[in-house]
Design an enzyme around this catalytic site. Structure first.
Site, PDB file in Angstrom:
ATOM      1  CG  HIS A   1      -2.359   1.871  10.121  1.00 53.10           C
ATOM      2  ND1 HIS A   1      -1.256   1.151  10.203  1.00 53.10           N
ATOM      3  CD2 HIS A   1      -2.114   2.506   9.016  1.00 53.10           C
ATOM      4  CE1 HIS A   1      -0.444   1.508   9.094  1.00 53.10           C
ATOM      5  NE2 HIS A   1      -1.111   2.541   8.487  1.00 53.10           N
ATOM      6  N   GLY A  20       6.540  -2.520  10.539  1.00 49.52           N
ATOM      7  CA  GLY A  20       5.567  -2.939   9.548  1.00 49.52           C
ATOM      8  C   GLY A  20       5.717  -3.232   8.107  1.00 49.52           C
ATOM      9  CG  ASP A  33      -1.001   4.367   5.706  1.00 51.66           C
ATOM     10  OD1 ASP A  33      -1.399   4.346   4.647  1.00 51.66           O
ATOM     11  OD2 ASP A  33      -0.605   3.190   6.068  1.00 51.66           O
ATOM     12  CG  ASP A  47       3.247   1.424   6.575  1.00 52.49           C
ATOM     13  OD1 ASP A  47       1.903   1.884   6.896  1.00 52.49           O
ATOM     14  OD2 ASP A  47       3.249   0.939   5.572  1.00 52.49           O
ATOM     15  CG  PHE A  59      -1.608  -1.355   1.464  1.00 54.42           C
ATOM     16  CD1 PHE A  59      -2.940  -1.757   0.948  1.00 54.42           C
ATOM     17  CD2 PHE A  59      -1.047  -2.239   2.219  1.00 54.42           C
ATOM     18  CE1 PHE A  59      -3.517  -2.549   1.091  1.00 54.42           C
ATOM     19  CE2 PHE A  59      -1.714  -3.470   2.191  1.00 54.42           C
ATOM     20  CZ  PHE A  59      -2.739  -3.632   1.518  1.00 54.42           C
TER      21      PHE A  59
HETATM   22 MG    MG Z   1       0.815   2.052   5.201  1.00 51.14          MG
END
Ligand code: MG
Length: 206
Positions: free
Chosen positions: A139, A42, A165, A136, A16
């Protein structure tokens, strides 16, 4: 710029991250990697790790890529980002094999060390000088705040803290990354250094 081979591997890797975000991560890692190692929280299938690893190669340092590889909440069966190709023989989400494949294909095994486990648990015991952290991971507000509190303190003066993000409104996306970016800026210890798409990179001032 990534070399065309790495660019192709990144394109083929689930994840992503936009190409512009990847380029910015690579440049930041090449610069801040001169101050210390690079931490990724992440990794998922290794898309962002390719860019960080490429930057680490330029800076002659290492990336410690931390992920439990069980996938986040949104990667579990029935959830929005569930990918049936990332399931092991027991039916559990497992991204480690795909991650290792990505790093092997990119010829970055000498630059990228996979750390399989919880980022907070690793952060509590970390004692190495860090040039850059890329957050990352989970979340949720709890995970994001925990990663920020534990890992930002390890970054060297003039080093970089990259957070993925960031969305300005709850309608556009989860607000935990935005909350930790604002907390960092309000602390006076960090300043916005660069940004593109949903990636913001802060520089440590003191
Ligand atoms: Mg991300």
């Amino acid at each position: 710029m990534l070399d065309p081979k790495l660019d192709l591997i990144a394109t083929q890797t689930p994840g992503f991250l936009s190409a512009a975000e990847g380029s910015m991560l690579q440049a930041a890692a090449a610069e801040a990697g001169r101050l210390g190692v690079i931490i990724e929280i992440g990794s998922y299938c290794g898309k962002s790790t390719i860019y960080l690893g490429s930057g680490a190669n330029q800076a002659d340092t290492l990336v410690f890529a931390i992920d439990h590889h069980g996938g986040s909440v949104e990667h579990q069966p029935g959830e929005f980002f569930y990918n049936p190709e990332l399931v092991d023989t027991h039916g559990d989400t497992d991204t480690l094999a795909r991650f290792r494949h990505t790093i092997r294909e990119a010829c970055l095994e000498h630059r990228v060390i996979a750390v399989v486990g919880n980022a907070s648990a690793v952060g509590h015991h970390w004692a190495q000088r860090v040039g850059m952290v890329f957050i990352d991971g989970g979340h949720s507000m709890h995970d994001a705040v925990s990663d920020y509190r534990l890992w930002s303190s390890h970054v060297a003066l003039d080093g970089l803290l990259a957070i993925h993000d960031h969305y300005s409104t709850a309608k556009a996306g989860g607000q935990a990354p935005r909350a930790i970016i604002e907390a960092a800026l309000q602390s006076g210890l960090w300043a916005l250094d660069r940004e593109v798409d949903s990636l913001k990179i802060l520089r440590r001032l003191s």
